[in-house]
Design a protein around this motif. Structure first.
Motif, short mmCIF file in Angstrom:
data_model
loop_
_atom_site.label_atom_id
_atom_site.label_comp_id
_atom_site.label_asym_id
_atom_site.label_seq_id
_atom_site.Cartn_x
_atom_site.Cartn_y
_atom_site.Cartn_z
N ASN A 116 99.98 137.66 81.88
CA ASN A 116 101.36 138.12 82.04
C ASN A 116 102.02 138.37 80.69
N TYR A 119 100.68 141.77 79.22
CA TYR A 119 101.09 143.02 79.85
C TYR A 119 102.59 143.08 80.15
N GLY A 120 103.33 142.08 79.67
CA GLY A 120 104.78 142.14 79.84
C GLY A 120 105.26 141.73 81.21
N ASN A 135 103.93 144.06 85.96
CA ASN A 135 103.07 145.02 85.26
C ASN A 135 101.59 144.73 85.52
N GLN A 195 100.73 145.92 88.98
CA GLN A 195 100.68 147.38 89.05
C GLN A 195 99.38 147.90 88.41
N ARG A 196 99.02 147.29 87.27
CA ARG A 196 97.78 147.73 86.60
C ARG A 196 96.57 147.49 87.50
N LEU A 228 102.95 155.86 82.77
CA LEU A 228 102.22 154.64 82.45
C LEU A 228 101.08 154.43 83.46
N ASP A 229 101.38 154.70 84.73
CA ASP A 229 100.34 154.58 85.76
C ASP A 229 99.22 155.59 85.49
N THR A 267 97.05 154.25 82.95
CA THR A 267 96.18 153.19 83.49
C THR A 267 95.03 153.80 84.28
N SER A 283 103.01 147.43 72.03
CA SER A 283 104.31 147.32 72.71
C SER A 283 105.45 147.69 71.78
N GLU A 314 109.88 137.76 81.79
CA GLU A 314 108.58 138.44 81.64
C GLU A 314 107.98 138.21 80.26
#
Ligand SMILES: Cc1cc2nc3c(=O)[nH]c(=O)nc-3n(C[C@H](O)[C@H](O)[C@H](O)COP(=O)(O)OP(=O)(O)OC[C@H]3O[C@@H](n4cnc5c(N)ncnc54)[C@H](O)[C@@H]3O)c2cc1C
Length: 687
Positions: free
Chosen positions: A27, A30-31, A35, A38-39, A88-89, A92, A359, A565
């Motif tokens: 966590n 990846y923030g 996130n 989702q990844r 971003l998706d 990925t 980041s 986060e």
């Protein structure tokens, strides 16, 4: 079989030693959990699609690979639209696919360039078409004769006032566009860099949207000769059709010149941009994305190596961490050898630092674009220089790191099935594209030279990350400055570490400034003589900000008032601090001469530094598997027999070898033709 289950046992056993919560660490990287989820969701989306299966990749030739790449590209586009995924998706998905596809420059350069350099009307015209993939674009800057030297590009765009058009022309043989990803087969359009000419006057390189292939039948338009430049080094970029194009007085409408900053009116009047570097936004984006990509690459390479070296056993040499007391019949796990740890663990630390750098660099880019949208260019020069320095440094260490991970794995490391060979071939050209890593360092050097001057005239105007130049204002006291470390523990103080990096940067920047001034200034003909020092200060600066940002991200993770986060548990913080110390001190150790040549370090400090690095490396040992598990790279992404999450390395390597097409025949193809005639040349032999 016994060996195989020992492999799994070894990795499982190593995991039990982890003393922090791996999920918590993931966590942090990846923030936050959203996130991470989702990844995982996106990677799973790709893993479930048969077209993205990687099993037959090593046996595809370039022609078949490009066709596969096109099929993968179109499916990728469909998935993006079906699931309404954001950039971003998309990144990925590309990460999960793990190959450079013909369509990548469409999302990675074509759209960003139009978005950042197109006028509002142009964005309105082109972007909806591009987002629905009704047109597919690429980015065509490099030519056969020129790449780094943008000012000498030979493609011209000449204004034809009578018809309100540009005439695009490859004026010479070497003006052919070359290396352009997506141009060889898939693209319908290109954003082309060409020298803008009006009434015989050359206004330098500008960007034009150029239709390449018909939207009806995909045939190249008359006046354009286009094709693929052929296979690339190490079998890399095999599915990408990097292409060439030559333009023969090819006409496009005037409004196809991107006109957010510079403009040309109907009657041929040129308006120059309000600031020379306003078009740098898209470049900064591409470089920022690359830094995050390097974090993902190096973390994958270290995941594979760490897991394999945990299950690999060689010799029965006792080490401090030898487990033969529990299993006296077993050889030593290779990961227990200090030499192996010393090569591997600093790269795990580097991977964590790269995550932090990725980041912050992306935040800087977003801040820059927000500023630019309201006409604020204050941060432009600093962000551009920082992204250049980091691009050069981060891609350099990631490529070197991936190769070191291969060597760490011994003979099996050279097998394609490690997952590293393919990755290495993908990483290596990142040292060249988006600006050659050596040439690029001149950007940061030029920026710092200006900062040195600013420090002398208006010190309060020096920008945040180059404040160190102020240290050298008082020449005399700076020449006598000495590192404050008195005992070995002092090395573990982040403020001491930062002071050390700042001192080195201040000295290198000031020395370069003196040398450049003595030789007639930045614009003098002797500028190239300073290239080596430019590289040195640029990488020194990149190392400084990477150390700084890693330290800051841990401080943030420890801050009870920070966003949830960003926070991490005390156990995770404790190991992160060790990694940060290792990253900083190992970087210093690797560049020790820079800190000793002005006597800033004394001999005993050098010795205590080495001892501290050694002790930090050893202190990571029990946590190594947990630390790479926290990178959260699933087996589909790793595509590695040796680095899979269950540790079953030998079994997987065996199974993979059975898929080799040569093994489908008992007697190999070529026996009758070549082997038998040689064996029988001197008659039948009976043994
Ligand atoms: C896989 C791949 C994909 C690419 N995709 C694209 C694309 O989609 N679109 C596109 O437009 N381009 C693309 N390129 C081209 C790429 O951007 C250029 O090749 C890159 O910028 C380097 O420029 P160059 O080829 O002119 O190198 P050169 O400048 O010719 O470099 C040759 C050598 O000279 C050195 N050198 C050059 N100038 C100096 C100097 N002033 N001082 C000291 N040393 C110097 C360099 O360090 C290097 O060692 C791609 C390249 C690759 C490898």
């Amino acid at each position: 079989m016994a060996q195989t289950s020992q492999n799994k046992k070894d990795l499982a056993q190593a995991r039990t030693k982890t003393n922090f919560d791996v999920t918590d660490m993931t966590n942090y990287l990846y923030g936050g959990p959203a996130n991470v989820e989702q990844r995982r969701y996106i990677i799973d989306l790709i893993a479930r699609e048969p077209i993205f299966n990687k099993d037959d990749w090593p046996w595809l030739n370039h022609t078949d690979a490009v066709k596969r790449g096109i099929a993968m590209s179109t499916r990728l586009a469909e998935i993006k639209m079906e699931h309404e995924l954001n950039d971003l998706d998309f990144a990925t998905m590309v990460e999960a696919i793990d190959d450079t596809l013909p369509i990548l420059l469409h999302n990675g350069a074509f759209i960003p360039v139009i978005n950042s350099q197109g006028s509002d009307e142009q964005i309105e015209k082109w972007i909806p078409l591009a987002e629905k993939y009704q047109i597919i674009g690429c980015y065509a800057q490099t030519e056969l004769g020129h790449g780094s030297n943008l000012s000498q590009l030979e493609t011209t765009a000449t204004f034809v006032q009578e018809t309100d058009e540009w005439e695009i022309n490859s004026t010479t043989f070497t003006a052919a566009k070359w290396w352009i990803g997506g141009l060889g087969a898939i693209c319908t359009h290109a954003v082309v860099q060409a020298k803008l000419i009006i009434a015989g006057k050359d206004y330098g390189a500008h960007v034009f949207v150029v239709p390449i292939r018909s939207l009806d039948n995909h045939k190249p338009f008359p006046g354009i000769q286009v094709g693929d430049i052929g296979p690339k080094a190490y079998g890399g970029f095999n599915k990408m059709e990097n292409g060439f194009a030559r333009f023969n007085k090819y006409r496009i409408p005037r409004e196809n010149m991107l006109m957010r900053f510079s403009k040309v009116s109907r009657d041929g009047v040129y308006t120059k941009p309000p600031h020379a570097k306003l078009s740098y936004g898209s470049m900064v984006l591409l470089r920022s994305v690359l830094i995050r990509q390097m974090a993902l690459y190096l973390s994958r390479a270290t995941t594979i190596s760490t897991r394999y070296l945990t299950v690999r056993r060689q010799f029965n040499n006792p080490t401090k961490r030898n487990d033969t007391d529990i299993n006296p019949g077993l050889e030593t796990q290779v990961i227990n050898y200090p030499m192996v740890q010393n090569r591997l663990f600093p790269m795990i630390a580097q991977s964590y630092a790269l995550f932090a750098a990725g980041s912050v660099m992306m935040e800087m880019y977003i801040g820059l674009m927000t500023g630019l949208s309201s006409g604020n260019i204050d941060t432009l020069a600093e962000v551009h220089a920082t992204s250049s320095a980091l691009k050069s440094y981060c891609t350099t260490i990631a490529a070197a790191g991936a190769e070191e991970c291969r060597k760490l794995m011994g003979g099996h490391g050279y097998s394609y099935f490690t997952g590293l060979a393919h990755m290495f071939a993908s990483i290596v050209p990142s040292n060249t594209y988006e600006g050659d890593n050596y040439v690029l360092t001149q950007q940061m050097a030029r920026y710092l030279l200006k900062e040195v001057k600013t420090a002398r005239t208006t010190p309060n105007k020096v920008t945040p990350y180059s404040k160190y130049v102020l240290l050298a204002l008082n020449r005399d006291s700076f020449a006598h400055a000495r590192c404050s470390v008195a005992k070995a523990e002092d090395w573990l103080n982040p403020d001491v570490q930062l002071a050390v990096f700042e001192h080195r940067c201040a000295r290198l920047a000031t020395e370069l400034s003196d040398a450049v001034d003595a030789a007639g200034g930045m614009e003098s003909t002797t500028w190239s003589d300073h290239n080596i020092e430019c590289y040195r200060i640029s990488h020194a600066h990149a190392q400084y900000v990477m150390v700084l940002w890693f330290i800051q991200s841990i401080r943030e993770a420890r801050n009870p008032e920070a966003d949830e986060e960003c926070r991490a548990s005390p156990e995770a913080i404790a190991i992160l601090e060790r990694l940060s110390n290792l990253h900083a001190l190992h970087t210093i150790q690797t560049n020790l001469a820079d800190f000793t040549e002005d006597a800033y370090f004394n001999p005993s400090q050098c010795q205590s530094l080495r001892a501290q690095v050694k002790s930090l490396v050893a202190s990571i040992a029990d946590q190594a598997v947990g630390l790479v598990d926290a990178f959260d790279h699933p087996d589909f992404l790793l595509a590695s027999a040796l680095g899979a999450s269950d540790g079953d390395a030998y079994q997987r390597l065996w199974d993979k070898a059975q898929t080799e097409p040569l093994n489908r025949r008992e007697v190999c193809d070529g026996y009758e033709e070549y082997i038998r005639p040689l064996l029988k040349k001197h008659g039948e032999l009976k043994l």
